[in-house]
Design an enzyme around this catalytic site. Structure first.
Site, PDB file in Angstrom:
ATOM      1  N   ASP A 144       0.813  -1.274  -0.048  1.00  0.00           N
ATOM      2  CA  ASP A 144      -0.038   0.006   0.056  1.00  0.00           C
ATOM      3  C   ASP A 144       0.719   1.155  -0.010  1.00  0.00           C
ATOM      4  OD1 ASP A 144      -2.491  -1.244  -0.124  1.00  0.00           O
ATOM      5  OD2 ASP A 144      -2.542  -1.718   2.137  1.00  0.00           O
ATOM      6  N   GLY A 145       2.025   1.258   0.723  1.00  0.00           N
ATOM      7  CA  GLY A 145       2.869   2.294   0.988  1.00  0.00           C
ATOM      8  C   GLY A 145       3.424   2.796  -0.654  1.00  0.00           C
TER       9      GLY A 145
ATOM     10  N   ASN B  19      -4.821   9.181   1.999  1.00  0.00           N
ATOM     11  CA  ASN B  19      -5.317   8.278   3.456  1.00  0.00           C
ATOM     12  C   ASN B  19      -5.816   9.336   4.430  1.00  0.00           C
ATOM     13  OD1 ASN B  19      -5.154   5.739   2.507  1.00  0.00           O
ATOM     14  ND2 ASN B  19      -3.181   5.459   3.614  1.00  0.00           N
ATOM     15  N   GLU B  20      -4.981  10.002   4.952  1.00  0.00           N
ATOM     16  CA  GLU B  20      -5.392  10.992   6.033  1.00  0.00           C
ATOM     17  C   GLU B  20      -4.260  12.143   5.951  1.00  0.00           C
ATOM     18  OE1 GLU B  20      -2.262   8.735   7.045  1.00  0.00           O
ATOM     19  OE2 GLU B  20      -3.912   7.590   7.093  1.00  0.00           O
TER      20      GLU B  20
ATOM     21  N   ARG C  20      -7.621  17.923  23.931  1.00  0.00           N
ATOM     22  CA  ARG C  20      -6.009  17.650  24.521  1.00  0.00           C
ATOM     23  C   ARG C  20      -5.889  16.291  24.618  1.00  0.00           C
ATOM     24  NH1 ARG C  20      -8.884  21.480  27.244  1.00  0.00           N
ATOM     25  NH2 ARG C  20      -7.694  23.598  27.902  1.00  0.00           N
TER      26      ARG C  20
ATOM     27  N   ALA D  98      -5.826   9.498  20.901  1.00  0.00           N
ATOM     28  CA  ALA D  98      -5.406   9.393  22.315  1.00  0.00           C
ATOM     29  C   ALA D  98      -6.029  10.512  23.100  1.00  0.00           C
ATOM     30  CB  ALA D  98      -4.080   9.028  22.694  1.00  0.00           C
TER      31      ALA D  98
HETATM   32  P1  NAD Z   1       3.494   1.112   5.409  1.00  0.00           P
HETATM   33  O1  NAD Z   1       3.443   1.386   3.891  1.00  0.00           O
HETATM   34  O2  NAD Z   1       4.180   0.076   6.206  1.00  0.00           O
HETATM   35  O3  NAD Z   1       1.546   1.231   5.817  1.00  0.00           O
HETATM   36  C1  NAD Z   1       1.607   0.841   7.250  1.00  0.00           C
HETATM   37  C2  NAD Z   1       0.208   0.059   7.194  1.00  0.00           C
HETATM   38  O4  NAD Z   1      -0.961   0.496   6.639  1.00  0.00           O
HETATM   39  C3  NAD Z   1       0.538  -1.183   6.222  1.00  0.00           C
HETATM   40  O5  NAD Z   1       0.218  -2.346   6.830  1.00  0.00           O
HETATM   41  C4  NAD Z   1      -0.791  -0.787   5.063  1.00  0.00           C
HETATM   42  O6  NAD Z   1      -1.140  -2.087   4.397  1.00  0.00           O
HETATM   43  C5  NAD Z   1      -1.587  -0.044   5.783  1.00  0.00           C
HETATM   44  N1  NAD Z   1      -2.372   0.675   4.798  1.00  0.00           N
HETATM   45  C6  NAD Z   1      -1.934   1.840   4.112  1.00  0.00           C
HETATM   46  N2  NAD Z   1      -2.999   2.416   3.620  1.00  0.00           N
HETATM   47  C7  NAD Z   1      -3.794   1.661   3.903  1.00  0.00           C
HETATM   48  C8  NAD Z   1      -5.424   1.786   3.576  1.00  0.00           C
HETATM   49  N3  NAD Z   1      -5.886   2.788   2.653  1.00  0.00           N
HETATM   50  N4  NAD Z   1      -6.346   0.907   3.929  1.00  0.00           N
HETATM   51  C9  NAD Z   1      -5.794  -0.055   4.854  1.00  0.00           C
HETATM   52  N5  NAD Z   1      -4.399  -0.206   5.099  1.00  0.00           N
HETATM   53  C10 NAD Z   1      -3.720   0.692   4.569  1.00  0.00           C
HETATM   54  O7  NAD Z   1       3.871   2.520   5.949  1.00  0.00           O
HETATM   55  P2  NAD Z   1       3.946   3.910   5.314  1.00  0.00           P
HETATM   56  O8  NAD Z   1       4.448   3.930   4.113  1.00  0.00           O
HETATM   57  O9  NAD Z   1       4.452   4.894   6.455  1.00  0.00           O
HETATM   58  O10 NAD Z   1       2.395   4.118   5.254  1.00  0.00           O
HETATM   59  C11 NAD Z   1       1.807   5.459   5.654  1.00  0.00           C
HETATM   60  C12 NAD Z   1       0.281   4.685   6.140  1.00  0.00           C
HETATM   61  O11 NAD Z   1       0.477   4.111   7.225  1.00  0.00           O
HETATM   62  C13 NAD Z   1      -0.305   5.940   6.644  1.00  0.00           C
HETATM   63  O12 NAD Z   1      -1.176   6.563   5.548  1.00  0.00           O
HETATM   64  C14 NAD Z   1      -1.223   5.510   7.823  1.00  0.00           C
HETATM   65  O13 NAD Z   1      -2.481   5.344   7.436  1.00  0.00           O
HETATM   66  C15 NAD Z   1      -0.660   4.091   8.147  1.00  0.00           C
HETATM   67  N6  NAD Z   1      -0.235   4.236   9.640  1.00  0.00           N
HETATM   68  C16 NAD Z   1      -1.019   3.589  10.298  1.00  0.00           C
HETATM   69  C17 NAD Z   1      -0.548   3.771  11.609  1.00  0.00           C
HETATM   70  C18 NAD Z   1      -1.556   2.748  12.452  1.00  0.00           C
HETATM   71  O14 NAD Z   1      -2.366   2.227  12.171  1.00  0.00           O
HETATM   72  N7  NAD Z   1      -1.457   2.981  13.952  1.00  0.00           N
HETATM   73  C19 NAD Z   1       0.282   4.602  12.203  1.00  0.00           C
HETATM   74  C20 NAD Z   1       1.118   5.226  11.196  1.00  0.00           C
HETATM   75  C21 NAD Z   1       0.681   5.075  10.082  1.00  0.00           C
END
Ligand code: NAD
Length: 260
Positions: free
Chosen positions: A45-46, A120-121, A146, A183
């Site tokens: 996905d990344g 994504n976000e 907060r 959180a």
């Molecule tokens: P990465 O590519 O390892 O992605 C992290 C995880 O997010 C992977 O398991 C990936 O399959 C999943 N992912 C990404 N987009 C997704 C989607 N639309 N639906 C379902 N799963 C999805 O790491 P990266 O390259 O840094 O990816 C960035 C993404 O990682 C951010 O957009 C964020 O959504 C996600 N992320 C998740 C967390 C968490 O779940 N606690 C924390 C930080 C970032």
């Protein structure tokens, strides 16, 4: 038709690359890395998130299609064993085209207006101290938050970080924004919403406060802005277009990703 391959960094997937090259030749498709019509993104996905940022200025023309090399792939219907099928469906124009709006973040950085875009976000997080920020929606105060951070997710991103925070999964065809707290501190003195808030596509969400130690995260990227006072998040007019298989359903993506 002109195509390009976008892979994760340092990929040594020569076998798959050669397979795509010979299939392209067979179908008289040419390669153009700088101005492609279709981008094959190969990885997890990344890789998709990185491919979108790479071609951000060409989204009007480019269509993305994924070949999954990772364990999980929310943006993928194909893997190396189905590349032949993908090529014939591409040439016969049988692929299913989906369009998603990107999120846009706007803030002032060193007196200059800055814009960031995300699939994504977009989130703000304070790794050092309690983040204190007002949350305004279309100019109206929702709360003074907060806690660790605040996040706005697209529908497509609802299965990513948003889901880990307990946010709702939103069907990717729905055009909306989801606000979620990271959180929150909640006790008898401090109150905040806690739940997800799903908002219309026209909404403008503003985080406002003394945000100088805050890290702004957008997909896999981060940035910081000294003296940040506010960031406005909305849906952008920039859209990313993705080809899925003709038999694609959103439910199958959710099922394969979380249940099977
Ligand atoms: P990465 O590519 O390892 O992605 C992290 C995880 O997010 C992977 O398991 C990936 O399959 C999943 N992912 C990404 N987009 C997704 C989607 N639309 N639906 C379902 N799963 C999805 O790491 P990266 O390259 O840094 O990816 C960035 C993404 O990682 C951010 O957009 C964020 O959504 C996600 N992320 C998740 C967390 C968490 O779940 N606690 C924390 C930080 C970032």
């Amino acid at each position: 038709m002109k195509i390009a391959i976008f892979e994760k960094e340092n990929s040594q997937d020569y076998e798959l690359r050669n397979k795509i090259t010979s299939l392209a030749q067979e179908h008289s498709i040419i390669f153009d890395e700088s101005k492609p019509d279709v981008v094959f993104f190969i990885g997890g996905d990344g890789t998709f998130l990185r491919a979108v940022q790479h071609y951000l200025d060409q989204l009007d023309r480019v269509i993305f299609v994924g070949i999954n090399r990772g364990k999980l792939g929310f943006f993928y219907d194909y893997d190396p064993s189905s590349v032949e099928e993908l090529f014939s469906q591409l040439v016969e124009k049988k692929l299913s085209l989906h369009e998603f709006s990107l999120l846009k973040g706007e803030f002032i950085d060193e007196e200059k207006e800055k814009k960031i875009y995300a699939v994504n976000e977009i989130r703000i997080e304070n790794p050092f101290h309690t983040l204190i920020s007002d949350v305004l929606i279309d100019g109206e105060l929702l709360e003074t938050f907060r806690g660790n951070g605040l996040l706005v997710s697209s529908s497509l991103g609802s299965t990513a970080y948003n889901k880990s925070l307990g946010g709702a999964i939103v069907h990717h065809s729905l055009s909306c924004l989801q606000f979620k707290e990271i959180a929150p501190i909640q006790n008898r003195e401090l109150h905040s919403l806690g739940n997800s808030l799903i908002l219309p596509s026209s909404s403008r969400i503003v985080f406002r406060g003394h945000l100088s130690n805050v890290v702004i995260g957008y997909d896999h990227l981060i940035c910081q802005s000294k003296n940040l006072k506010e960031i406005a998040i909305s849906l952008s007019s920039k859209k990313v277009r993705v080809y899925y298989s003709p038999s694609h359903t959103y439910l199958s993506t959710v099922r394969k990703g979380f249940i099977e």
